[in-house]
Write an enzyme that holds these catalytic residues in place. Structure first.
Site, PDB file in Angstrom:
ATOM      1  N   SER A 193      40.141 -11.066  26.924  1.00  0.00           N
ATOM      2  CA  SER A 193      39.804  -9.847  26.180  1.00  0.00           C
ATOM      3  C   SER A 193      38.739 -10.207  25.168  1.00  0.00           C
ATOM      4  CB  SER A 193      41.023  -9.308  25.420  1.00  0.00           C
ATOM      5  OG  SER A 193      41.894  -8.624  26.265  1.00  0.00           O
TER       6      SER A 193
ATOM      7  N   GLU B 131      24.605  -0.953  17.007  1.00  0.00           N
ATOM      8  CA  GLU B 131      24.685   0.394  17.579  1.00  0.00           C
ATOM      9  C   GLU B 131      26.108   0.758  18.009  1.00  0.00           C
ATOM     10  OE1 GLU B 131      22.825  -2.151  18.673  1.00  0.00           O
ATOM     11  OE2 GLU B 131      20.789  -1.660  18.031  1.00  0.00           O
TER      12      GLU B 131
END
Lengths: 126, 126
Positions: free
Chosen positions: A55, A62
């Site tokens: 993970s 952004e």
């Protein structure tokens, strides 16, 4: 109505086990996916699970890219959230699909922060 | 068909400027949201933007929580991805909405990793 961001959720299937289970490789590809889409990388965090799976998240100016892999299924759940006009979240998803040697990708885009245009004039950093 | 994970995308509106612009407070609330939903926190990364706004992610054993705030709009874009039966992503979203003193939250849940049940028998860690 206008939106603040675009959020693409991608189901990337039929990927190579060895790529999806390699934390260094997944991190490298996620950072390169961000860069290839024109994003500015701010922070990264990745975690390897036992016996398998990775993970991780790349925080960009952004917004973010996140991934969770199930190498045993050849599957990666990816989401890419971008703000502004400069970065196209689909570029990052397509980059990852290519570099995971995926058989196919199913993705959808959701608009985030839908607000009246007059209200968004207050916003900075977009 | 069964799914590997649940992904809730929440638009949290009418929040207090001072909370959404305080990186320490946002991180504390995100970690507590994860814990209150029964998740196990693995890694955190948060970033403060100039002049305002916070982005951050909490990686949990069960996937992740991500946030991007626009304090000037009173808006936070939150997404919570969870795997397994133990953690309910809505608990984390509701926790954040309450603690941001939000006027309202609009959220939707998407299923991630939809696959035939027989195929998912190969999966570990779910």
């Amino acid at each position: 109505m206008k939106h603040l961001g675009r959020h693409v959720l991608a189901e990337i299937c039929g990927c190579e086990f060895n790529i999806l289970n390699d934390i260094k490789k997944v991190e490298e590809l996620m950072v390169n996916a961000a860069l290839s889409a024109g994003a500015e990388v701010r922070e990264c965090v990745f975690h390897k699970f036992s016996p398998q799976g990775v993970s991780g998240v790349v925080v960009i100016s952004e917004s973010h890219l996140a991934i969770h892999t199930w190498p045993e299924l050849g599957y990666a759940a990816v989401d890419v959230f971008t703000c502004g006009e400069k970065v196209n979240p689909w570029d990052a998803c397509n980059y990852l699909s290519d570099h995971f040697c995926a058989k196919h990708m199913i993705a959808k885009e959701l608009k985030r922060g839908m607000m009246p245009e007059s209200y968004l004039k207050e916003a900075v950093n977009i």
